[in-house]
Design a protein around this motif. Structure first.
Motif, PDB file in Angstrom:
ATOM      1  N   UNK A 129      25.580  99.211  82.420  1.00 18.66           N
ATOM      2  CA  UNK A 129      25.075 100.557  82.123  1.00 18.66           C
ATOM      3  C   UNK A 129      23.852 100.431  81.228  1.00 18.66           C
ATOM      4  N   UNK A 130      22.762 101.029  81.650  1.00 18.58           N
ATOM      5  CA  UNK A 130      21.522 101.031  80.864  1.00 18.58           C
ATOM      6  C   UNK A 130      21.405 102.343  80.105  1.00 18.58           C
ATOM      7  N   UNK A 131      20.725 102.300  79.001  1.00 13.77           N
ATOM      8  CA  UNK A 131      20.576 103.478  78.168  1.00 13.77           C
ATOM      9  C   UNK A 131      19.838 104.582  78.932  1.00 13.77           C
ATOM     10  N   UNK A 132      20.396 105.792  78.880  1.00  8.93           N
ATOM     11  CA  UNK A 132      19.804 106.993  79.477  1.00  8.93           C
ATOM     12  C   UNK A 132      19.657 106.888  80.993  1.00  8.93           C
ATOM     13  N   UNK A 133      20.491 106.081  81.635  1.00  8.37           N
ATOM     14  CA  UNK A 133      20.410 105.915  83.080  1.00  8.37           C
ATOM     15  C   UNK A 133      21.728 106.327  83.741  1.00  8.37           C
ATOM     16  N   UNK A 134      21.624 106.809  84.979  1.00 10.08           N
ATOM     17  CA  UNK A 134      22.789 107.131  85.797  1.00 10.08           C
ATOM     18  C   UNK A 134      22.978 106.034  86.832  1.00 10.08           C
ATOM     19  N   UNK A 135      24.210 105.561  86.977  1.00  6.53           N
ATOM     20  CA  UNK A 135      24.497 104.450  87.875  1.00  6.53           C
ATOM     21  C   UNK A 135      25.514 104.898  88.924  1.00  6.53           C
ATOM     22  N   UNK A 136      25.113 105.012  90.176  1.00  2.10           N
ATOM     23  CA  UNK A 136      26.064 105.377  91.232  1.00  2.10           C
ATOM     24  C   UNK A 136      26.900 104.164  91.641  1.00  2.10           C
ATOM     25  N   UNK A 137      28.208 104.325  91.625  1.00  4.07           N
ATOM     26  CA  UNK A 137      29.129 103.274  92.094  1.00  4.07           C
ATOM     27  C   UNK A 137      30.067 103.932  93.101  1.00  4.07           C
ATOM     28  N   UNK A 138      29.762 103.758  94.392  1.00  3.74           N
ATOM     29  CA  UNK A 138      30.557 104.332  95.478  1.00  3.74           C
ATOM     30  C   UNK A 138      31.411 103.228  96.105  1.00  3.74           C
ATOM     31  N   UNK A 139      32.689 103.521  96.355  1.00  7.13           N
ATOM     32  CA  UNK A 139      33.644 102.497  96.776  1.00  7.13           C
ATOM     33  C   UNK A 139      34.394 102.956  98.023  1.00  7.13           C
ATOM     34  N   UNK A 140      34.638 101.981  98.930  1.00  5.74           N
ATOM     35  CA  UNK A 140      35.585 102.177 100.025  1.00  5.74           C
ATOM     36  C   UNK A 140      36.784 101.262  99.785  1.00  5.74           C
ATOM     37  N   UNK A 141      37.986 101.869  99.744  1.00  6.30           N
ATOM     38  CA  UNK A 141      39.207 101.107  99.479  1.00  6.30           C
ATOM     39  C   UNK A 141      39.938 100.818 100.794  1.00  6.30           C
ATOM     40  N   UNK A 142      40.405  99.594 100.903  1.00  8.88           N
ATOM     41  CA  UNK A 142      41.096  99.169 102.114  1.00  8.88           C
ATOM     42  C   UNK A 142      42.610  99.185 101.901  1.00  8.88           C
ATOM     43  N   UNK A 143      43.341  99.377 102.992  1.00  3.76           N
ATOM     44  CA  UNK A 143      44.809  99.375 102.929  1.00  3.76           C
ATOM     45  C   UNK A 143      45.292  97.985 102.542  1.00  3.76           C
ATOM     46  N   UNK A 144      46.246  97.954 101.639  1.00  2.00           N
ATOM     47  CA  UNK A 144      46.735  96.694 101.098  1.00  2.00           C
ATOM     48  C   UNK A 144      47.629  95.974 102.104  1.00  2.00           C
ATOM     49  N   UNK A 145      47.313  94.723 102.385  1.00  8.51           N
ATOM     50  CA  UNK A 145      48.151  93.900 103.253  1.00  8.51           C
ATOM     51  C   UNK A 145      48.863  92.824 102.453  1.00  8.51           C
ATOM     52  N   UNK A 146      48.168  92.296 101.436  1.00  9.46           N
ATOM     53  CA  UNK A 146      48.782  91.372 100.494  1.00  9.46           C
ATOM     54  C   UNK A 146      48.343  91.811  99.105  1.00  9.46           C
ATOM     55  N   UNK A 147      49.010  91.310  98.104  1.00 12.72           N
ATOM     56  CA  UNK A 147      48.653  91.673  96.737  1.00 12.72           C
ATOM     57  C   UNK A 147      47.363  90.958  96.352  1.00 12.72           C
ATOM     58  N   UNK A 172      18.948  96.671  74.034  1.00 14.05           N
ATOM     59  CA  UNK A 172      18.161  96.778  75.261  1.00 14.05           C
ATOM     60  C   UNK A 172      17.135  97.900  75.123  1.00 14.05           C
ATOM     61  N   UNK A 173      16.149  97.891  76.019  1.00 18.06           N
ATOM     62  CA  UNK A 173      15.095  98.909  76.036  1.00 18.06           C
ATOM     63  C   UNK A 173      14.850  99.350  77.466  1.00 18.06           C
ATOM     64  N   UNK A 174      14.861 100.658  77.687  1.00 16.91           N
ATOM     65  CA  UNK A 174      14.547 101.228  78.992  1.00 16.91           C
ATOM     66  C   UNK A 174      13.238 101.998  78.902  1.00 16.91           C
TER      67      UNK A 174
END
Length: 968
Positions: A94-112, A205-207
């Motif tokens: 995470x950077x100062x004063x910045x927005x970070x998109x984190x989009x995820x696709x989750x898969x069905x669990x077959x093993x742990x 850090x510096x942005x």
């Protein structure tokens, strides 16, 4: 009851002091989907970080959306969990004063199992905002000064081409950018550059944001720079560093300047850790240095030693009531004593003086999560900056009178300003209260809506004496003797001018406030489209140094951004934006109509016996001044007829319609992920408008001083669009983490800054356009021609690399890093002074032409350029583990490894053009409206035209420096 208590606390903060600040946090948000692309509600999302007190947990909405606001900058682990699906873990910085998109696709669990995802390269902004973030680890490993300025100058769209090398961002004037440390404004009030209210090893850090900036930020038309310092943690950590420099550890530039042989240590420490785990952290840092550097005076080249005794101290406490409420308090203090300080182009040791410039900064920040959707922030700060003994210690007419060479602007005999006439204070106060609301909908996507109120209070108190005696003399020229003695030349042909600058009314504190409201909606419509829709409303209210309200303007600033993700996976994103940026009214401009503390100006021709005009022997400055004063006082003194005059509070009026300069900006760009590399390209166009202007014409009328009965031409300070200024640029950025050992990054800026108004000087900061003053005596073709402005830097390249050598843990770690800098030169012109009055029938002005001369461009505005600068800097970093987490470290830096030189900027380059205004016998007068001047007849270049007048005109010579210490 709990909410009532919280509300009361916020109200108390608001009522305590009003001002503005921006909180130094970031945001992670996104959408969670199943393998078919359908929204997944009920997913537990957890954020952890060494920089975060405790753990943050949210649950995705029925539309699969989530948000983590108010996150301290740093490295985060984001975990996504739902029964029946594989757990996903993402590493995201995470950077100062910045927005970070984190989009995820989750898969069905077959093993742990857990799916680990590596976040994107974080130095380059992933949103429409054009921004670059540089962490302290990178800056410290590179051959830099480890300062905020070092990080800023690495960014694209930034050029150190303002007056005396001041930083400009995206074609703006150097005072038009916003600098923040821990969310607090650290701009110097007059010239707008950042103050060093930090300790280098404390920076995290510096942005640097150079375009497409959110509506949350205002009072700028350049860029926004956000730096944060460390805040401690749950583990004790710290460092102690000793940095060594020696003026003799360098070569000399072609200027052949003096060096001194004195090894100077700078000591820095940092220490932070828990007082209560996950509850109360502390952090403190300090810096002590006493540098000595050899310098040479301008023109005379007389050597002298500049000394400084500076101490900086920072303290910070961060307290979390629970995971939803956080408060942080910080204090920074600087003690700064300077010996043999100079101002502008000082030519002799009599111009040197000792002074102190203490600074302090206090801030209080509060964040609260009131519900999973509603968040608030508040911050108060106060900065103080004082000038003590800054100027001459003499007030008598001999030792206290400043002498200035009319041909080159060189100053000597007495320091500029008066050091014993009272201190000057440049302060500000700030407050922000901001709310955020997160709305997740099925049809229109997710909205992170931010709304807030802020107010910035710019304060300045000064009785602005221009010299110790309130007199300065503009000489025909000077003669520099073999021993460096400067002899003043006073001729009686109207080429020597005596200027009197009395303070007629004592100052009150001038205060210029900006009240603002803003709304910004970061809107994610779907996987492909995101928008940023914002608007800002700023109202200025200024009280001048007479205590009179003089400014009452207001303006809207729309900020619109759109991003299109081609495949919805973050690999290729196209961005576009439109924004208007509105400055606050400059204190020095808004206060220019006040008499309080402002110097009046009366100019008189010297018409006595000539002094030092032959071949010698010459008399010294004290003797010449005594002869001049004898003539002046015996011939009416200040009751003589003046050639020009200005009396603040009498002849200058601030227009009731005066408003802030502003900028319209358009950008389009693209960001592309290429494996482990990120590349970005942006095109930026800016058009500036509503410039400050002085207008004196036949319609403004006259003003009479009720105390003396004298009449003057009335000058109206207003806005104009008769001058022009625009900026075009292509910014390219790339960052590539090839593997764990190799890190490569860089950028290229192709730009053009074009217009006919520079807008600022090194000595004054903001200045007003003069094209509307005495217009009968000016012509656009020779008084204000259009061309590339002095800040124009056509090409700029910054590239860096870091390589970690493969070594065993026993041997330690070895890193080699380097920076390549290539930047084209900046333009300048051949400009001289001419007297137009004999060729213009007087329209009835009290002071025709406004004085004894106006500027004449004997060349195009961009006829000449400084050289292209090329430089390679290298650093070698070594560390060795001691006990536990502690380690020894050392760094050696070599700047300008190949010792290449080029003239860098015009502030230290001679641009003298001689005319009849300098020597009426050598050069013939001419009518600028009808005659093309002839070189050698009507004008001539000065003998040093285009040459350096100081070592600062050249690239930094090959320089060695080193540091070492311990950290844990």
């Amino acid at each position: 009851m709990r909410y009532r208590t919280l509300f009361a606390l916020v109200i108390c903060l608001v009522m305590a002091v009003t001002a503005f600040a921006q909180n130094p946090t970031g945001t992670i948000s996104g959408k969670v989907q199943d393998p078919e692309g359908l929204a997944m509600p009920g997913v537990t999302v957890t954020a952890t970080s060494p920089n975060l007190q405790g753990v943050r947990t949210v649950v995705t909405s029925e539309n699969g959306d989530y948000i983590f606001p108010l996150l301290p900058a740093g490295a985060y682990t984001i975990t996504f969990e739902l029964s029946g699906f594989r757990t996903v873990t993402v590493k995201q910085t995470v950077a100062v004063a910045q927005a970070h998109p984190v989009n995820i696709k989750m898969e069905i669990q077959t093993v742990s199992e857990t799916v680990n995802v590596v976040g994107k390269v974080e130095t380059i902004s992933q949103t429409a905002q054009v921004a670059s973030t540089y962490k302290s680890d990178l800056i410290a490993s590179l051959p830099t000064n480890r300062t905020m300025a070092a990080a800023v100058e690495l960014a694209p769209g930034v050029a150190a081409t303002g007056p005396s090398g001041a930083v400009t961002i995206s074609g703006s004037l150097s005072y038009e950018s916003l600098y923040l440390v821990n969310g607090v404004v650290v701009n110097e009030n007059l010239r707008g550059q950042s103050l060093d209210l930090f300790i280098e090893d404390a920076l995290q850090e510096t942005t640097t944001s150079t375009a497409a900036v959110s509506a949350e930020y205002g009072r700028f038309s350049g860029g926004v720079v956000n730096s944060i310092t460390k805040s401690g943690g749950n583990v004790f950590s710290g460092s102690f560093r000793t940095s060594l420099t020696n003026d003799n550890w360098r070569t000399v530039s072609p200027y052949n300047e003096t060096k001194t042989d004195a090894t100077v240590p700078t000591y820095e420490y940092t220490l932070g850790g828990p007082i209560l785990l996950n509850k109360l952290w502390f952090f403190t840092a300090g810096r002590l240095t006493k540098p000595e550097t050899a310098q040479n005076l301008f023109y005379s080249k007389v050597p002298y030693i500049f000394k400084r005794d500076q101490k900086r101290l920072e303290g910070k406490l961060t307290y979390t009531f629970n995971q939803n409420h956080n408060i942080r308090g910080a204090y920074t203090y600087i003690s700064d004593k300077q010996y043999n300080n100079t101002y502008s182009t000082a030519m002799d040791v009599a111009s040197l003086y000792d002074r102190e410039t203490p600074q302090s900064l206090i801030s209080l920040n509060y964040n609260a999560i009131l519900s999973p959707r509603f968040f608030i922030e508040a911050q108060f700060s106060q900065r103080k900056f004082t000038f003590v003994d800054s100027g001459s210690k003499y007030t008598d007419p001999i030792k206290g009178t400043l002498l200035i060479d009319n041909t080159n602007g060189g100053r000597f005999w007495s320091p500029t300003f008066c050091g014993v006439c009272g201190d000057e204070r440049r302060d500000n106060r700030n407050f922000l209260v901001k709310g955020s609301y997160f709305l997740s909908t099925a049809r229109s996507g997710a909205h992170n809506m931010v709304f807030g109120y802020d107010m910035f209070d710019d304060q300045r108190f000064v009785n602005n004496h221009q010299s110790g005696s309130d007199y300065r003399v503009y000489l025909t020229k000077t003669v520099i003797g073999a021993n460096g003695t400067i002899y003043p030349v006073l001729n009686n042909d109207n080429t020597t001018t005596i200027q009197w600058n009395p303070i007629l009314v004592d100052a009150q504190t001038a205060q210029f406030r900006t009240y603002s409201l803003y709304f910004n909606d970061a809107w994610r419509l779907n996987n492909n489209f995101t928008f940023n829709l914002g608007v800002r409303w700023d109202k200025n209210a200024g009280t001048d140094s007479n205590g009179q309200e003089v400014v009452k303007d207001k303006n809207f600033s729309p900020r619109l951004q759109a991003s299109y993700d081609l495949k919805g996976n973050g690999k290729t994103v196209i961005n576009a934006s439109y924004a208007r940026y509105v400055m606050s009214v400059a204190n020095s401009v808004g206060n220019s109509g006040a008499g309080g503390g402002q110097p009046a100006t009366f100019q008189y021709y010297y018409q006595g016996p000539t002094i030092n005009t032959g071949n010698g022997p010459y008399v010294t400055s004290d003797v010449a001044l005594q002869q001049m004063w004898n003539w002046f006082n015996n011939n009416g003194g200040t009751n003589r007829t003046f050639i020009s005059a200005s009396v603040p509070g009498v002849d200058t009026k601030i227009s009731s319609n005066l408003k802030s300069p502003n900028t319209n900006e358009f950008t389009i760009g693209m960001t592309r992920q290429l494996g482990k590399a990120t590349v970005r390209a942006d095109v930026v166009y800016r058009k500036y408008q509503d410039f400050y202007s002085n207008r004196v014409d036949t319609t403004t009328g006259k003003a009479t001083d009720p105390k003396t009965g004298k009449t003057y031409d009335l000058n109206v300070v207003e806005n104009t669009n008769d001058v022009k200024r625009n900026y075009k640029a292509l910014n390219l950025q790339a960052a590539w983490r090839l593997n764990d050992r190799i890190n490569i990054g860089g950028n290229y800026t192709l730009s053009s800054a074009y217009g006919n108004f520079e807008g600022e000087t090194a000595t004054n900061g903001p200045v007003t356009a003069g094209i509307s003053s005495y217009p009968e005596y000016r012509s656009a073709s020779w008084n204000y021609p259009a061309g590339n402005l002095s800040i124009d830097q056509r090409h700029k390249v910054r590239a860096w690399f870091g390589y970690d050598f493969p070594m065993s843990p026993v041997a330690g770690k070895l890193n080699v890093s380097g920076v390549v800098m290539v930047q084209s030169g900046t333009p300048y012109a051949a400009v001289g002074s001419v007297d137009v009055r004999p060729y213009v029938p007087s329209p009835g002005y009290i002071t025709p032409q406004g004085g004894s001369s106006v500027s004449y461009y004997f060349s195009a505005r961009d006829a000449y350029r400084t050289n292209t600068r090329k430089r390679f800097d290298l650093s070698i970093n070594y560390s060795h583990k001691l006990v536990g987490r502690s380690q020894l470290f050392a760094q050696a830096q070599v700047l300008n490894v190949f010792n290449t030189f080029a003239l860098e900027y015009i502030g230290a380059i001679n641009t003298t053009v001689l005319t009849a205004r300098n020597d009426s016998k050598a050069y013939a007068k001419f009518n600028p409206f009808t005659t093309t001047p002839v070189q050698g007849v009507n004008y001539a270049f000065g003998p040093q035209f285009g040459q350096a007048i100081g070592a600062t005109a050249y690239t930094t010579p090959r320089t060695f420096r080193c540091s070492f210490g311990v950290r844990f």
